[in-house]
Design a protein around this motif. Structure first.
Motif, short mmCIF file in Angstrom:
data_model
loop_
_atom_site.label_atom_id
_atom_site.label_comp_id
_atom_site.label_asym_id
_atom_site.label_seq_id
_atom_site.Cartn_x
_atom_site.Cartn_y
_atom_site.Cartn_z
N ALA A 1 0.84 -1.20 0.00
CA ALA A 1 0.00 0.00 0.00
C ALA A 1 0.87 1.25 0.00
O ALA A 1 2.07 1.19 0.30
N ARG A 2 0.27 2.37 -0.35
CA ARG A 2 0.92 3.68 -0.24
C ARG A 2 0.02 4.59 0.58
O ARG A 2 -1.20 4.41 0.65
N ASN A 3 0.65 5.59 1.19
CA ASN A 3 -0.10 6.61 1.92
C ASN A 3 0.49 7.98 1.56
O ASN A 3 1.16 8.11 0.54
N ALA A 4 0.22 8.98 2.38
CA ALA A 4 0.57 10.36 2.01
C ALA A 4 2.08 10.58 1.91
O ALA A 4 2.88 9.89 2.57
N SER B 1 -7.41 13.41 -13.76
CA SER B 1 -6.28 13.55 -14.67
C SER B 1 -5.15 14.24 -13.93
O SER B 1 -5.26 14.52 -12.73
N GLY B 2 -4.06 14.51 -14.62
CA GLY B 2 -2.93 15.17 -13.98
C GLY B 2 -1.84 14.18 -13.61
O GLY B 2 -1.87 13.00 -13.98
N THR B 3 -0.86 14.68 -12.86
CA THR B 3 0.28 13.85 -12.47
C THR B 3 0.49 13.91 -10.96
O THR B 3 0.11 14.87 -10.29
N GLY B 4 1.14 12.85 -10.45
CA GLY B 4 1.42 12.76 -9.03
C GLY B 4 2.77 13.36 -8.67
O GLY B 4 3.43 14.01 -9.48
N ARG C 1 -0.19 14.40 4.94
CA ARG C 1 -0.07 13.27 5.85
C ARG C 1 -1.41 12.55 5.96
O ARG C 1 -2.47 13.18 5.85
N THR C 2 -1.35 11.25 6.17
CA THR C 2 -2.55 10.43 6.32
C THR C 2 -2.96 10.38 7.79
O THR C 2 -2.11 10.17 8.66
N PRO C 3 -4.25 10.57 8.10
CA PRO C 3 -4.67 10.56 9.51
C PRO C 3 -4.52 9.19 10.15
O PRO C 3 -4.91 8.17 9.57
N VAL D 1 -7.20 3.29 -6.13
CA VAL D 1 -6.24 2.54 -6.96
C VAL D 1 -4.87 3.23 -6.92
O VAL D 1 -4.76 4.45 -7.06
N ASP D 2 -3.84 2.44 -6.73
CA ASP D 2 -2.47 2.96 -6.68
C ASP D 2 -2.06 3.52 -8.04
O ASP D 2 -2.22 2.86 -9.07
N HIS D 3 -1.52 4.75 -8.04
CA HIS D 3 -1.06 5.36 -9.29
C HIS D 3 0.46 5.35 -9.40
O HIS D 3 1.03 5.99 -10.30
N GLY D 4 1.14 4.66 -8.48
CA GLY D 4 2.59 4.51 -8.59
C GLY D 4 3.39 5.52 -7.80
O GLY D 4 4.60 5.65 -8.01
N GLY D 5 2.75 6.23 -6.87
CA GLY D 5 3.47 7.21 -6.05
C GLY D 5 2.68 7.54 -4.80
O GLY D 5 1.55 7.08 -4.62
N PRO D 6 3.27 8.36 -3.91
CA PRO D 6 2.58 8.74 -2.67
C PRO D 6 1.30 9.51 -2.96
O PRO D 6 1.11 10.07 -4.05
N THR D 7 0.42 9.57 -1.96
CA THR D 7 -0.87 10.23 -2.10
C THR D 7 -0.88 11.58 -1.37
O THR D 7 0.09 11.93 -0.69
N GLN D 8 -2.01 12.30 -1.49
CA GLN D 8 -2.19 13.53 -0.72
C GLN D 8 -2.50 13.21 0.74
O GLN D 8 -1.97 13.85 1.64
N ALA D 9 -3.37 12.24 0.98
CA ALA D 9 -3.74 11.80 2.33
C ALA D 9 -4.35 10.41 2.32
O ALA D 9 -4.52 9.81 3.38
N CYS D 10 -4.66 9.90 1.14
CA CYS D 10 -5.38 8.63 1.00
C CYS D 10 -4.47 7.43 1.20
O CYS D 10 -3.25 7.55 1.36
#
Length: 257
Positions: free
Chosen positions: A117-120, A167-170, A134-136, A215-224
């Protein structure tokens, strides 16, 4: 937008045991003459030290593997499914997710995973605010799902909607397209029972919101929290609203308290 439908199921309870004791008596014949004979007294039964120690030993309820007593106590009594998402440290943005199920006798066992898994981007926090990356940390219910693609056949209420397109990039330049093909809403600063797209924030906009498992997009998330596509679909198929599922997430040292 499809309507949400919820289902329920009864819970199971256990039973106790009962034990009894035996009393022995004796009588003596009087002597024809002379002083009365001494009366023999039967020794009182003695509980063995081992048995006494066993009786005094405190009994504790089974815990989800990796969770300490404080974290375990935050899981609602009715919850029989717990997705545990564990990071190595407070600043980790990768994690491991395992779905645990509680058996009728109370024991917890693995029912799915372990999944990567990935998080923020900046890791975890116990005081999340909008934009802190950061992820809560905490224990939150997970009961509503949705996505750009149709429901894969799960039991959670599911909202299929083109608004889940992104759309957009991570952070690593990776494409975000398809990240919200399937999502599960985490009940952090949201109103349960609504589509994940709902934007009402009971704690205020400053505390963030829209924290999903997607769904994992291949990089860290905003908070998810993000899982590989196939793993997320497997999780959607496994979750049962009658089990009142929760997600327990944070760095390992915090969850072990």
């Amino acid at each position: 937008m499809p309507a949400f439908v919820r289902k329920g199921a009864p819970a199971l309870l256990g039973a106790g045991t009962l034990c009894a004791a035996l009393l022995l008596t004796a009588c003596a014949h009087p002597a024809p003459t002379g002083p009365a004979p001494a009366t023999a007294t039967a020794p009182a039964p003695v509980k063995s030290p081992t048995a006494a120690a066993t009786d005094a030993r405190p009994r504790t309820a089974p815990r989800v593997p990796g969770l300490g007593p404080l974290t375990q106590a935050r899981i609602p009594d009715g919850a029989t499914q717990a997705l545990v998402v564990t990071g190595a440290t407070e600043n980790s943005n990768t994690a491991t997710a395992v779905l645990h199920q509680r058996a009728p006798g109370g024991r917890w066992y693995e029912a799915g995973g372990p999944w990567s898994a990935r998080n923020a981007l900046k890791g975890w926090t116990d005081d999340h605010s909008a934009g802190d990356l950061r992820t809560p940390i905490g224990v939150y219910r997970i009961g509503d799902a949705g996505g750009r693609l149709p429901d894969p056949g799960g039991r959670l209420p599911y909202d299929e909607d083109p608004e889940f397109a992104i759309s957009g990039t991570g952070f690593r330049g990776e494409s975000l397209e398809g990240s919200f093909d399937h999502v599960i809403a985490i009940d952090y600063n949201r109103v349960p029972g609504r589509t994940p797209l709902d934007k009402e924030r009971p704690l205020g906009a400053g505390k963030g919101g829209g924290v999903w498992i997607h769904v994992d997009h291949g990089g860290p998330t905003q908070a998810c929290v993000a899982l590989d596509r196939d793993d997320l679909r497997a999780l959607l198929l496994a979750l049962d609203p009658a089990a009142e599922p929760v997600v327990v997430m944070g760095p390992a040292p915090e969850l072990a308290r």
